[in-house]
Design an enzyme around this catalytic site. Structure first.
Site, PDB file in Angstrom:
ATOM      1  N   HIS A   1     -16.296   1.139  12.288  1.00 12.64           N
ATOM      2  CA  HIS A   1     -16.561   0.279  11.133  1.00 12.64           C
ATOM      3  C   HIS A   1     -15.289  -0.429  10.702  1.00 12.64           C
ATOM      4  O   HIS A   1     -14.208   0.158  10.674  1.00 12.64           O
ATOM      5  CB  HIS A   1     -17.102   1.121   9.973  1.00 12.64           C
ATOM      6  CG  HIS A   1     -17.808   0.312   8.933  1.00 12.64           C
ATOM      7  ND1 HIS A   1     -17.139  -0.499   8.047  1.00 12.64           N
ATOM      8  CD2 HIS A   1     -19.127   0.184   8.635  1.00 12.64           C
ATOM      9  CE1 HIS A   1     -18.006  -1.094   7.250  1.00 12.64           C
ATOM     10  NE2 HIS A   1     -19.220  -0.695   7.578  1.00 12.64           N
TER      11      HIS A   1
ATOM     12  N   ASP B   1     -28.657   3.096  29.846  1.00 13.50           N
ATOM     13  CA  ASP B   1     -30.029   3.592  29.993  1.00 13.50           C
ATOM     14  C   ASP B   1     -31.004   2.817  29.109  1.00 13.50           C
ATOM     15  O   ASP B   1     -32.204   2.742  29.404  1.00 13.50           O
ATOM     16  CB  ASP B   1     -30.091   5.084  29.669  1.00 13.50           C
ATOM     17  CG  ASP B   1     -29.483   5.410  28.318  1.00 13.50           C
ATOM     18  OD1 ASP B   1     -28.340   4.966  28.077  1.00 13.50           O
ATOM     19  OD2 ASP B   1     -30.133   6.102  27.510  1.00 13.50           O
TER      20      ASP B   1
ATOM     21  N   ASP C   1     -21.594   2.356  16.025  1.00 22.17           N
ATOM     22  CA  ASP C   1     -22.771   2.857  16.745  1.00 22.17           C
ATOM     23  C   ASP C   1     -22.795   2.414  18.207  1.00 22.17           C
ATOM     24  O   ASP C   1     -23.843   2.071  18.754  1.00 22.17           O
ATOM     25  CB  ASP C   1     -24.049   2.386  16.034  1.00 22.17           C
ATOM     26  CG  ASP C   1     -25.279   3.171  16.511  1.00 22.17           C
ATOM     27  OD1 ASP C   1     -25.108   4.342  16.885  1.00 22.17           O
ATOM     28  OD2 ASP C   1     -26.388   2.604  16.512  1.00 22.17           O
ATOM     29  N   ASP C   2     -21.614   2.422  18.833  1.00 22.67           N
ATOM     30  CA  ASP C   2     -21.584   2.074  20.253  1.00 22.67           C
ATOM     31  C   ASP C   2     -21.521   3.308  21.147  1.00 22.67           C
ATOM     32  O   ASP C   2     -21.398   3.196  22.367  1.00 22.67           O
ATOM     33  CB  ASP C   2     -20.408   1.141  20.564  1.00 22.67           C
ATOM     34  CG  ASP C   2     -19.088   1.673  20.051  1.00 22.67           C
ATOM     35  OD1 ASP C   2     -19.016   2.878  19.711  1.00 22.67           O
ATOM     36  OD2 ASP C   2     -18.120   0.904  19.970  1.00 22.67           O
TER      37      ASP C   2
ATOM     38  N   SER D   1       9.038  -7.809 -17.539  1.00 22.09           N
ATOM     39  CA  SER D   1       9.145  -7.022 -16.293  1.00 22.09           C
ATOM     40  C   SER D   1       8.041  -5.967 -16.228  1.00 22.09           C
ATOM     41  O   SER D   1       8.293  -4.776 -16.361  1.00 22.09           O
ATOM     42  CB  SER D   1      10.527  -6.385 -16.163  1.00 22.09           C
ATOM     43  OG  SER D   1      10.923  -5.719 -17.334  1.00 22.09           O
TER      44      SER D   1
ATOM     45  N   LYS E   1      11.853  -7.560 -27.853  1.00 19.77           N
ATOM     46  CA  LYS E   1      12.928  -7.339 -26.885  1.00 19.77           C
ATOM     47  C   LYS E   1      14.123  -8.251 -27.147  1.00 19.77           C
ATOM     48  O   LYS E   1      15.267  -7.789 -27.227  1.00 19.77           O
ATOM     49  CB  LYS E   1      12.399  -7.563 -25.450  1.00 19.77           C
ATOM     50  CG  LYS E   1      11.270  -6.652 -25.025  1.00 19.77           C
ATOM     51  CD  LYS E   1      10.825  -6.928 -23.608  1.00 19.77           C
ATOM     52  CE  LYS E   1      10.284  -8.322 -23.415  1.00 19.77           C
ATOM     53  NZ  LYS E   1       9.088  -8.616 -24.226  1.00 19.77           N
ATOM     54  N   SER E   2      13.866  -9.546 -27.218  1.00 21.00           N
ATOM     55  CA  SER E   2      14.960 -10.508 -27.393  1.00 21.00           C
ATOM     56  C   SER E   2      15.675 -10.305 -28.722  1.00 21.00           C
ATOM     57  O   SER E   2      16.912 -10.390 -28.808  1.00 21.00           O
ATOM     58  CB  SER E   2      14.418 -11.938 -27.301  1.00 21.00           C
ATOM     59  OG  SER E   2      13.891 -12.182 -26.006  1.00 21.00           O
TER      60      SER E   2
ATOM     61  N   LEU F   1       5.998  -5.438 -23.888  1.00 18.88           N
ATOM     62  CA  LEU F   1       5.032  -6.526 -23.982  1.00 18.88           C
ATOM     63  C   LEU F   1       5.635  -7.768 -24.649  1.00 18.88           C
ATOM     64  O   LEU F   1       6.636  -7.681 -25.356  1.00 18.88           O
ATOM     65  CB  LEU F   1       3.813  -6.078 -24.786  1.00 18.88           C
ATOM     66  CG  LEU F   1       2.910  -5.005 -24.157  1.00 18.88           C
ATOM     67  CD1 LEU F   1       1.896  -4.520 -25.181  1.00 18.88           C
ATOM     68  CD2 LEU F   1       2.212  -5.557 -22.919  1.00 18.88           C
TER      69      LEU F   1
END
Length: 641
Positions: free
Chosen positions: A118, A172, A38-39, A552, A484-485, A479
């Protein structure tokens, strides 16, 4: 009558042609308006458009009607409505997006970017500043120099804008008080000296009344300097300095309309060049001579900074998009490690070690950013310690790319115009394709220049041939508790029984040695995978079939590892087990601890898992036993050679 109309049409056409020719010959000044909320930025731009007669009668009538509806300025014209085009901007009375406007006077053409004040939209200000020659920094006379005033000054200085106008607006509303104006100027002068802004001028203005915008204001007889428009018409333009720099043209496109023509299209970033001049193609370093400079209007005698041209070469040399055509005697450098200033523009903070796309001119590479060396406090200019960069933060960090990039330091050592084409870059998130940061290169790190790849006589092909197999990286992801292993171990046993040379890298085992210094924060998990990826790459270079079993959790890091090895040698194996089933198994008791708050950042509970979108293999452990899954994987590997 017919002859008269024809003559009149010819005269109008002639006038239009003459007008366009005059406009074409004028200099173009690009500038931005910036500052705090607002300048009066939009109002001031609207007033400039009005004073330079850029508003049509119907626009003026609509503007007067809208001004009466809005009622913010009484019965006066609200010039901000000319620029604030978004409904959200009109509703809130603020600028949100960057609005570009064109206008011209008898002396010069202008493109102005009205940028948001802003803090939330600081990233948009950086976008507007990236092509500007001058910054018009507005300060509300009632509020003085604010934090956003300083922030935008720093950003303008960082992106290489050397000339600045401090427009003290809404005079002004403070009765045109000279003492107040002088106090604001003194306050800003002290700040400008700290950050190295040397070329700036302060002008008191009233956008609503027009004082000192295009004509002097009678209420400010104490001000004897130029009006804003006079200054904009006469200020030197940095872009003209580009012509005296060495020649550089990033190649945007290989233009080959038929078998008889092969040219390289792009915009000349700096310098000038003529047919017969010696040139160098980078990063390859190959040399040749320029044959022709081709445009839509025909051949030119030379190519100059700012022109979009197609260059043809005297020899058939390898050149493609992303390469840079440069003067042979003074070429830029290439490197893969840099120090850079980074302006972070995303809601999600910087993740050190994560792979981002880096775009530098027409070049694109994968880049990782190290932990910031420091972050800049825009109020005190202190260099603060930082582990990451948040939205709108400004910091300095080291950037590493996966290949050498042709570059030049963004800031000219001699104070000239910035090297935007080869010194300014953006970072892009690989998953969302959102631009997350803008950066300015400082210099290449010495270790990038001193460390060279050593050519070895015995390569990965020889290693693979001696082992009688094709190398591969089998990347098991899923997960915790997915299996996985277990599955990876069975796959290795089956491959060993077939006489294959393998090695299994297990997540838990790696953290006992190589990665025992890493925790489980997002940053540490990324570094964990990066290190494992590098080890897997070296082992595959040795001709091995490498199996890795890691959660991962992030797609970007799995893709990073995929790009480390040759095409066709990375197999992403998604061990797909629902969270509920993984929790039910919970052989290590980890989920129970995570649910109790004893294991922060646990994947699936308070840290996300990004499932593969297109894995080479998906193993549904609710349908297959570990033995069946292993058999399926081995069969797939054998089928693919």
């Amino acid at each position: 009558m017919t002859l008269h109309l024809a003559a009149e049409r010819d005269l109008i056409a002639s006038d239009i042609a003459a007008y366009l020719e005059r406009q074409k010959s004028k200099e173009l000044l690009r500038f931005i308006t910036c500052g705090s909320v607002d300048d009066g930025k939009s109002t001031l731009i609207g007033r400039l458009l009005y004073e330079t007669r850029q508003i049509f009668d119907d626009q003026m009538a609509a503007l007067e009607a809208d001004s009466r509806k809005v009622g913010t300025q009484g019965q006066k014209i609200d010039f901000a409505l000319l620029v604030d085009g978004l409904s959200a901007e009109r509703e809130q009375g603020i600028t949100i997006d960057v609005a570009y406007r064109f206008f011209a006077t008898d002396k010069r053409k202008f493109i102005v970017a009205d940028t948001p004040g802003h803090e939330q939209y600081t990233r948009n200000m950086v976008t507007g500043a990236s092509t500007a020659d001058l910054a018009l920094l507005l300060v509300d006379a009632r509020k003085g120099v604010l934090e956003q005033t300083r922030r935008h000054s720093i950003l303008a200085n960082l992106v290489g804008i050397r000339r600045l106008v401090l427009a003290v607006t809404k005079m002004d509303l403070v009765d045109y008080d000279r003492d107040l104006f002088d106090a604001i100027v003194a306050d800003y002068r002290a700040f400008a000296e700290k950050i190295g802004i040397a070329e700036w001028i302060a002008i008191p203005v009233s956008g609503l009344g027009g004082d000192n915008v295009a004509a002097p204001g009678s209420a400010m007889a104490w001000y004897s300097g130029p009006t804003l428009l006079e200054h904009l018409e006469t200020v030197p333009i940095d872009s003209a300095a580009d012509e005296v720099k060495p020649f550089r043209m990033p190649v945007q496109w290989v233009n080959r309309p038929d078998q008889n023509f092969r040219g390289f299209a792009g915009q000349v970033a700096s310098g000038r060049i003529a047919p017969g001049d010696a040139i160098r193609i980078l990063p390859s370093g190959r040399m040749t001579k320029l044959a022709r400079v081709v445009t839509m209007d025909g051949d030119l005698q030379e190519a100059v900074a700012g022109q979009s041209v197609t260059l043809t070469l005297a020899d058939e040399v390898d050149c493609s998009r992303g390469d840079v055509i440069a003067a042979a005697k003074d070429p830029p450098h290439a490197a893969d490690q840099f120090e850079a200033t980074i302006v972070w523009m995303a809601d999600e903070p910087l993740t050190p070690g994560r792979g981002y796309w880096l775009k530098l001119g027409t070049q694109t590479a994968t880049a990782t950013v190290a932990h910031p060396k420091h972050q800049l406090n825009v109020n005190t200019l202190e260099e603060l310690a930082a582990k990451t960069l948040e939205l709108n933060a400004i910091g300095v960090a080291e950037v590493t790319t996966d290949r050498a990039l042709v570059f030049e330091p963004y800031r000219d050592d001699h104070g000239g115009a910035p090297n935007r084409a080869l010194g300014g870059f953006i970072l892009i998130d690989k998953l969302s394709n959102a631009t997350v940061a803008a950066g300015m290169l400082h210099f290449a790190l010495r270790r990038a220049e001193n460390v060279h790849w050593q050519a070895l006589d015995v390569g990965r092909e020889t290693h693979a041939r001696l082992k009688g197999q094709r190398p591969a990286v089998l990347w098991f992801t899923g997960l915790s508790g997915a299996g996985k292993s277990t599955i990876a171990n069975l796959v290795e046993k089956k491959l060993a029984a077939l006489g294959r040379h393998t090695f299994l890298l297990d997540g838990d085992n790696i953290r006992h040695g190589l990665n025992k210094d890493l925790g489980f924060t997002e940053t540490d998990r990324i570094e964990n995978i990066r290190r494992v990826g590098e080890v897997a790459k070296l082992m595959s270079d040795a001709g091995l079939i490498v199996l890795t079993a890691f959660i991962s959790p992030f797609r970007a890091e799995r893709e990073m590892v995929r790009h480390m090895v040759p095409d066709g040698e990375f197999f992403e194996i998604f061990v797909d087990t629902p969270l509920g089933e993984a929790e039910r198994r919970d052989v290590k008791g980890l989920y129970a601890k995570a649910r109790a708050g004893e294991l922060p950042n646990f994947t699936g509970i308070d840290s996300p898992y990004e499932a593969p979108e297109d894995p080479e293999l998906r193993i549904d452990t609710t349908q297959l036993s570990a033995e069946q899954a292993a058999e399926k994987i081995v069969e797939t590997l054998l089928a693919r050679g």
